[in-house]
Motif scaffolding. Sequence first.
Motif, PDB file in Angstrom:
ATOM      1  N   ASP A  63       8.485   8.124   7.768  1.00  0.00           N
ATOM      2  CA  ASP A  63       8.304   6.921   8.679  1.00  0.00           C
ATOM      3  C   ASP A  63       9.263   6.955  10.132  1.00  0.00           C
ATOM      4  O   ASP A  63       8.661   6.523  11.037  1.00  0.00           O
ATOM      5  N   ARG A  69       2.410   4.514   9.707  1.00  0.00           N
ATOM      6  CA  ARG A  69       1.451   3.414   9.556  1.00  0.00           C
ATOM      7  C   ARG A  69      -0.089   3.578  10.018  1.00  0.00           C
ATOM      8  O   ARG A  69      -0.205   3.887  11.263  1.00  0.00           O
ATOM      9  N   TYR A  91       2.130   1.753   3.388  1.00  0.00           N
ATOM     10  CA  TYR A  91       1.962   2.179   4.879  1.00  0.00           C
ATOM     11  C   TYR A  91       0.619   2.365   5.478  1.00  0.00           C
ATOM     12  O   TYR A  91       0.281   2.785   6.555  1.00  0.00           O
ATOM     13  N   CYS A  93      -1.931   4.369   5.014  1.00  0.00           N
ATOM     14  CA  CYS A  93      -2.362   5.611   5.260  1.00  0.00           C
ATOM     15  C   CYS A  93      -3.534   5.965   4.555  1.00  0.00           C
ATOM     16  O   CYS A  93      -3.702   5.565   3.361  1.00  0.00           O
TER      17      CYS A  93
END
Length: 306
Positions: A63, A69, A91, A93
Motif C-alpha cells: 500500500d 485501495r 483494502y 481490492c
Amino acid sequence: MRVLIKAGRSLARRVLARMGFVAPRRTPIAKFLGSEIKSEVTKPQYDNDSRVKRARKNAKHLDSLLDLRGKHVLEIGPHLGDLSVVLASEYGCDVVGIDPLTHPNWPEVQQHPRIRLIEGDIANPPPLENESFDLIISFVVWEHIRHPWSALQHCQRLLKPTGKKFLRANLYRSAIASHLYRQVKEPWPHLMFSPDEIRARFNRPDLGWAFWVNKLTYQQYLFYFRQLGFFITHEHFWQVHFDREYYDANEQTLGLYPEWDLKTDFFEVVLEFDPRQPKRPIPDPVYRLPKWRKYLARKWLRFQGA
C-alpha cells in the motif's frame, strides 16, 4: 545553492512524471552500495498467526508503494491465499490469484466475494481480459517460473497502461537459493554440488519442489523489463551473510560468479510504463551512438567504399 537546484530539479521531475509529461526515473543499480540493501533475511514461519501477520505486513508495504485501495489486483502465486484475503477484506481490492498448485483451503478463501483463485501458469494463463488489472503483484514466486519471459509478457498484456507491477524474487546465485537453508548449513549448495551430490552429501533424498529455481540474473531481468517497456520506479535489494572463509576455501568454483551475485539474495521492484508511450520497448543507451558519431561513421564507410 547547487544542492537546492538539484533538489528542485528532482522534485520537478517527480511532479511531471506524476502528471504524465516525463517518464519516471529508474533507481540506478549502483545505488545498492547505499541504503537500498538490507543485510539480513528473516527465515519465514508458517504457523497460522505468522502467516496472517506476514500477509498484513506485506499488504502494508504494498500500500505504501502502490496505493492498494479499491484496485483490481492480479496476484501471481497466492499459495494459501493469505495476502489475497487481507487485500480483499482490509483494502477493498478485487483479487484474482493464479497458481499452478491448488490448495485444500481455496474453497473457503473464495467464499469472499472479492476473491477468485485460478489454477494455472502465468506463463500460459487461462483467458483473462487484456489491460484489465490496475496492479500485478508477486512475492518470491518468479524464481520458480520455468518461462519467466513469457510470464512477464502476459503481465504486460494484462496490466493497464497506467498500472503497476510489484515483483520480489529470489536470485539463483544467492547463498540460500536452494531453499534448503533449514536443513543444509553450507551456503550455495546448488552451485557447489549437483542434485545427486546434495542428496548423498546431506542425506536429503527429497529436495522438494522449491529447490528448482530458474537461473535468471538481475541483469537479465533488467533486459526483460526494457524490452517490455517497464520503467523501475522503486528498487531494493537484500543481502544475506557472505561467508568469506567458505568463499575463499571454494573460490575455484564460486569465483566463477560475480561476487555481487553471490551476496544478493532478493530484489524488489515496482514497474510502471511511460505514460506518453506505454508498453513501448525502452532503448538501452549503451547501444545508441550520438548523431554526430553516426554521421562520421557513415562518412567513413563511404570513404572506405570509394
